[in-house]
Write a protein that holds these residues in place. Structure first.
Motif, PDB file in Angstrom:
ATOM      1  N   VAL A 224      45.788  53.826  60.539  1.00 11.78           N
ATOM      2  CA  VAL A 224      47.231  54.042  60.574  1.00 11.78           C
ATOM      3  C   VAL A 224      47.805  53.620  61.928  1.00 11.78           C
ATOM      4  O   VAL A 224      47.133  53.702  62.952  1.00 11.78           O
ATOM      5  CB  VAL A 224      47.606  55.515  60.290  1.00 11.78           C
ATOM      6  N   GLU A 225      49.044  53.201  61.886  1.00 11.85           N
ATOM      7  CA  GLU A 225      49.739  52.875  63.131  1.00 11.85           C
ATOM      8  C   GLU A 225      50.324  54.127  63.760  1.00 11.85           C
ATOM      9  O   GLU A 225      50.331  54.285  64.985  1.00 11.85           O
ATOM     10  CB  GLU A 225      50.856  51.864  62.852  1.00 11.85           C
ATOM     11  N   ASN A 226      50.801  55.041  62.905  1.00  7.61           N
ATOM     12  CA  ASN A 226      51.448  56.265  63.372  1.00  7.61           C
ATOM     13  C   ASN A 226      50.665  57.481  62.882  1.00  7.61           C
ATOM     14  O   ASN A 226      50.740  57.839  61.704  1.00  7.61           O
ATOM     15  CB  ASN A 226      52.883  56.331  62.844  1.00  7.61           C
ATOM     16  N   PRO A 227      49.898  58.123  63.759  1.00  7.22           N
ATOM     17  CA  PRO A 227      49.084  59.277  63.350  1.00  7.22           C
ATOM     18  C   PRO A 227      49.937  60.531  63.170  1.00  7.22           C
ATOM     19  O   PRO A 227      51.143  60.533  63.422  1.00  7.22           O
ATOM     20  CB  PRO A 227      48.107  59.432  64.511  1.00  7.22           C
TER      21      PRO A 227
ATOM     22  N   ASP B  58      29.531  62.592  50.876  1.00 10.55           N
ATOM     23  CA  ASP B  58      29.630  62.240  49.459  1.00 10.55           C
ATOM     24  C   ASP B  58      30.650  63.073  48.690  1.00 10.55           C
ATOM     25  O   ASP B  58      30.953  62.756  47.538  1.00 10.55           O
ATOM     26  CB  ASP B  58      28.265  62.375  48.783  1.00 10.55           C
ATOM     27  N   TYR B  59      31.175  64.115  49.308  1.00  7.41           N
ATOM     28  CA  TYR B  59      32.185  64.916  48.632  1.00  7.41           C
ATOM     29  C   TYR B  59      33.537  64.199  48.581  1.00  7.41           C
ATOM     30  O   TYR B  59      34.390  64.567  47.775  1.00  7.41           O
ATOM     31  CB  TYR B  59      32.371  66.268  49.336  1.00  7.41           C
ATOM     32  N   PHE B  60      33.707  63.198  49.424  1.00 10.08           N
ATOM     33  CA  PHE B  60      35.032  62.600  49.597  1.00 10.08           C
ATOM     34  C   PHE B  60      35.126  61.220  48.974  1.00 10.08           C
ATOM     35  O   PHE B  60      34.236  60.389  49.129  1.00 10.08           O
ATOM     36  CB  PHE B  60      35.384  62.529  51.084  1.00 10.08           C
ATOM     37  N   GLU B  61      36.241  60.993  48.309  1.00 11.04           N
ATOM     38  CA  GLU B  61      36.496  59.712  47.652  1.00 11.04           C
ATOM     39  C   GLU B  61      36.788  58.626  48.678  1.00 11.04           C
ATOM     40  O   GLU B  61      36.392  57.471  48.510  1.00 11.04           O
ATOM     41  CB  GLU B  61      37.674  59.884  46.698  1.00 11.04           C
ATOM     42  N   PHE B  62      37.493  58.987  49.742  1.00 13.93           N
ATOM     43  CA  PHE B  62      37.787  58.039  50.816  1.00 13.93           C
ATOM     44  C   PHE B  62      38.173  58.819  52.068  1.00 13.93           C
ATOM     45  O   PHE B  62      38.386  60.035  52.025  1.00 13.93           O
ATOM     46  CB  PHE B  62      38.895  57.043  50.430  1.00 13.93           C
ATOM     47  N   PHE B  63      38.276  58.083  53.188  1.00 12.36           N
ATOM     48  CA  PHE B  63      38.605  58.680  54.477  1.00 12.36           C
ATOM     49  C   PHE B  63      39.771  57.931  55.110  1.00 12.36           C
ATOM     50  O   PHE B  63      39.702  56.713  55.286  1.00 12.36           O
ATOM     51  CB  PHE B  63      37.408  58.624  55.427  1.00 12.36           C
ATOM     52  N   ILE B  64      40.834  58.644  55.448  1.00 11.47           N
ATOM     53  CA  ILE B  64      41.919  58.072  56.240  1.00 11.47           C
ATOM     54  C   ILE B  64      41.668  58.516  57.675  1.00 11.47           C
ATOM     55  O   ILE B  64      41.854  59.680  58.028  1.00 11.47           O
ATOM     56  CB  ILE B  64      43.298  58.564  55.762  1.00 11.47           C
ATOM     57  N   THR B  65      41.231  57.590  58.522  1.00  4.64           N
ATOM     58  CA  THR B  65      40.909  57.889  59.916  1.00  4.64           C
ATOM     59  C   THR B  65      41.945  57.243  60.837  1.00  4.64           C
ATOM     60  O   THR B  65      42.835  56.517  60.394  1.00  4.64           O
ATOM     61  CB  THR B  65      39.502  57.390  60.268  1.00  4.64           C
TER      62      THR B  65
END
Length: 218
Positions: free
Chosen positions: A143-146, A132-139
């Motif tokens: 993405v195509e290119n990590p 709940d601390y995070f607004e969103f997650f980029i996992t």
């Protein structure tokens, strides 16, 4: 001190918020030993594998050790081991929860930018009641290119809708640092490991643990 105009902090996960590297090592090492007769220590893991993607590590095994394997095989083998292990045993890095709470109290927005998959985020951060601390997650799925490509941080910047000067990233490896800075962000590097600190010597802000983060940005 970083400019007081900072409105959001983007956190890496593995090695930055959670102490997961020994977990990954303990699940990779038996595969490397049993399948390829390659025996690595935890120090070897930190030096040569930690902070890198599966694609890079498979390439490294071939280039450095002549091991012919595939991403598909290593993905299947490592995930099978992860499934037999208990990811909820992964501890938080020192001062992780306190830092997140302090930043939230200061009104800063927070999001996660990681090369790990959503299942890992949900399992480990869920167990520690940090989601709940995070607004969103980029996992990794998004993405195509990590990392070290800037794409993960560019996507996060777009989602925040802020200028780059209003955002900082927090990373523990040169891979993540490269990704964040290539996206035009100021990056605070945090590591206690000698090898990684040497790689991160290019960072303007290099701290040993998260207890030093707040004083840099507030």
């Amino acid at each position: 001190m970083i400019a007081s105009t900072v409105k959001a902090v983007l956190f890496d996960l593995d090695g930055t918020l959670i102490d997961s590297e020994y977990f990954y090592y303990s699940n990779w090492a038996p595969i490397l030993s049993d399948e390829f007769d390659l025996h690595i220590t935890f120090d070897d893991w930190l030096k040569n594998f930690a902070g890198h993607t599966l694609v890079r590590n498979v390439g490294f095994l071939k280039d450095q050790f002549g091991i012919e394997t595939t991403e598909e095989f290593m993905w299947t083998a490592t995930r099978a081991n992860y499934a037999k292990s208990d990811m909820t045993t992964i501890r938080l890095m020192p001062f992780a929860k306190e830092t997140l709470e302090n930043l939230r109290q200061k009104g800063l927005r927070m999001a996660l930018v990681t090369s790990s998959y959503t299942t890992t985020v949900d399992t480990v951060l869920g167990h520690h009641e940090l989601l709940d601390y995070f607004e969103f997650f980029i996992t990794r799925e998004l993405v195509e290119n990590p990392k070290p490509n800037p794409e993960p941080y560019e996507l996060a910047t777009q989602k925040l809708g802020l200028t780059k000067e209003q955002i900082i990233a927090v990373e523990d490896t040169i891979t993540g640092f490269t990704s964040a800075t290539a996206a035009g962000l100021t990056c605070v590097a945090v590591s206690k490991h000698t090898t990684e600190r040497q790689r991160l010597a290019v960072a303007k802000y290099l701290i040993e643990d998260l207890s030093n983060l707040l004083q840099l940005i507030v």
